[in-house]
Design a protein around this motif. Structure first.
Motif, short mmCIF file in Angstrom:
data_model
loop_
_atom_site.label_atom_id
_atom_site.label_comp_id
_atom_site.label_asym_id
_atom_site.label_seq_id
_atom_site.Cartn_x
_atom_site.Cartn_y
_atom_site.Cartn_z
N LEU A 141 -5.30 -5.17 -1.60
CA LEU A 141 -4.70 -4.96 -2.92
C LEU A 141 -5.56 -5.60 -4.00
O LEU A 141 -5.77 -5.00 -5.07
N ASP A 142 -6.10 -6.79 -3.73
CA ASP A 142 -6.96 -7.46 -4.70
C ASP A 142 -8.24 -6.66 -4.96
O ASP A 142 -8.79 -6.71 -6.05
N ALA A 143 -8.72 -5.94 -3.98
CA ALA A 143 -9.91 -5.11 -4.17
C ALA A 143 -9.58 -3.81 -4.91
O ALA A 143 -10.39 -3.30 -5.67
N LEU A 144 -8.38 -3.30 -4.70
CA LEU A 144 -7.98 -2.02 -5.28
C LEU A 144 -7.49 -2.14 -6.71
O LEU A 144 -7.83 -1.30 -7.56
N GLU A 145 -6.69 -3.15 -7.02
CA GLU A 145 -6.07 -3.26 -8.34
C GLU A 145 -7.05 -3.32 -9.50
O GLU A 145 -6.83 -2.65 -10.51
N ALA A 195 1.03 6.89 3.84
CA ALA A 195 1.54 7.05 5.20
C ALA A 195 1.07 5.89 6.08
O ALA A 195 1.85 5.37 6.90
N TYR A 196 -0.16 5.46 5.90
CA TYR A 196 -0.70 4.36 6.70
C TYR A 196 0.02 3.05 6.38
O TYR A 196 0.41 2.29 7.28
N ILE A 197 0.22 2.78 5.09
CA ILE A 197 0.91 1.55 4.68
C ILE A 197 2.33 1.54 5.26
O ILE A 197 2.77 0.54 5.83
N LYS A 198 3.03 2.65 5.11
CA LYS A 198 4.41 2.71 5.60
C LYS A 198 4.48 2.49 7.11
O LYS A 198 5.33 1.74 7.60
N SER A 199 3.59 3.12 7.85
CA SER A 199 3.63 2.97 9.31
C SER A 199 3.26 1.55 9.73
O SER A 199 3.86 0.99 10.66
N GLU A 200 2.28 0.93 9.07
CA GLU A 200 1.88 -0.43 9.43
C GLU A 200 2.98 -1.43 9.11
O GLU A 200 3.27 -2.32 9.91
N PHE A 201 3.61 -1.31 7.94
CA PHE A 201 4.68 -2.24 7.60
C PHE A 201 5.88 -2.03 8.52
O PHE A 201 6.54 -2.98 8.90
N ARG A 202 6.15 -0.77 8.87
CA ARG A 202 7.26 -0.48 9.78
C ARG A 202 6.98 -1.08 11.17
O ARG A 202 7.86 -1.65 11.80
N ALA A 203 5.75 -0.95 11.63
CA ALA A 203 5.40 -1.46 12.96
C ALA A 203 5.41 -2.99 13.00
O ALA A 203 5.66 -3.59 14.04
N LEU A 224 1.92 0.55 -2.86
CA LEU A 224 2.27 1.94 -3.14
C LEU A 224 2.04 2.28 -4.61
O LEU A 224 1.60 3.40 -4.93
N ARG A 225 2.31 1.33 -5.51
CA ARG A 225 2.04 1.58 -6.93
C ARG A 225 0.55 1.73 -7.20
O ARG A 225 0.14 2.56 -7.99
N ALA A 226 -0.26 0.92 -6.55
CA ALA A 226 -1.72 1.01 -6.74
C ALA A 226 -2.25 2.34 -6.22
O ALA A 226 -3.18 2.90 -6.78
#
Length: 167
Positions: free
Chosen positions: A82-86, A53-61, A37-39
């Motif tokens: 995350l390694d690709a994004l940071e 929204a996608y991250i939250k739903s995937e972690f929730r599921a 979420l910070r990235a």
């Protein structure tokens, strides 16, 4: 038996030799979630909203998953993302982040449900990459098409009404 530091050190795993080996290691779910979420804070607003929204739903599921293989695969894939994004965010290129192409071997391993989700995601993100000029041009073309449809429908109704009057 007396435990010494040397004996304890001998039983631990070796440290990774490089940064890439260290980044492959799994991160616990909560810190990974927060780092993702910070990235996303550095992405354009549309991409951030959809990504968060996608991250939250995937972690929730995945919260109730008990299968260790699923958990490890889930965490490792999000860590790879995350390694690709940071690095791009750190370099100030968050707005220019374009991702990467999917490997065909990876596509073959996906389930039908995953392919369906990927297809829906592709359609949901299609307009994000268009320039404002392209979107305006498409909107004008849609208005013209709608105007022509209304005009042809009006003409058809008028012709039908005229026929009924003649009868």
């Amino acid at each position: 038996m007396h435990v010494t530091l040397r004996a304890l050190a001998a039983t631990t795993e070796a440290l990774p030799f490089s940064v890439s080996q260290a980044s492959v290691q799994l991160v616990p779910p909560i810190p990974l979630y927060r780092r993702l979420l910070r990235a996303h804070r550095h992405l354009p607003p549309e991409m951030r909203f959809m990504g968060d929204a996608y991250i939250k739903s995937e972690f929730r599921a995945t919260r109730s998953t008990d299968n260790p293989l699923h958990i490890i695969a889930f965490l490792s894939q999000w860590k790879a993302y995350l390694d690709a994004l940071e690095p791009q965010v750190a370099a100030g290129q968050g707005a220019a982040w374009a991702g990467r192409r999917l490997d065909t071997a990876l596509m073959d391993t996906l389930s039908d449900e995953q392919v369906g989700q990927l297809y829906e995601l592709m359609h949901a993100t299609r307009d994000v990459w268009k320039s404002p000029e392209q979107l305006e041009k498409e909107a004008q073309a849609a208005e013209l098409d709608a105007g022509e449809t209304v005009a042809s429908t009006d003409a058809a109704w008028t012709a039908t009404a005229d026929k009924k009057k003649d009868e």
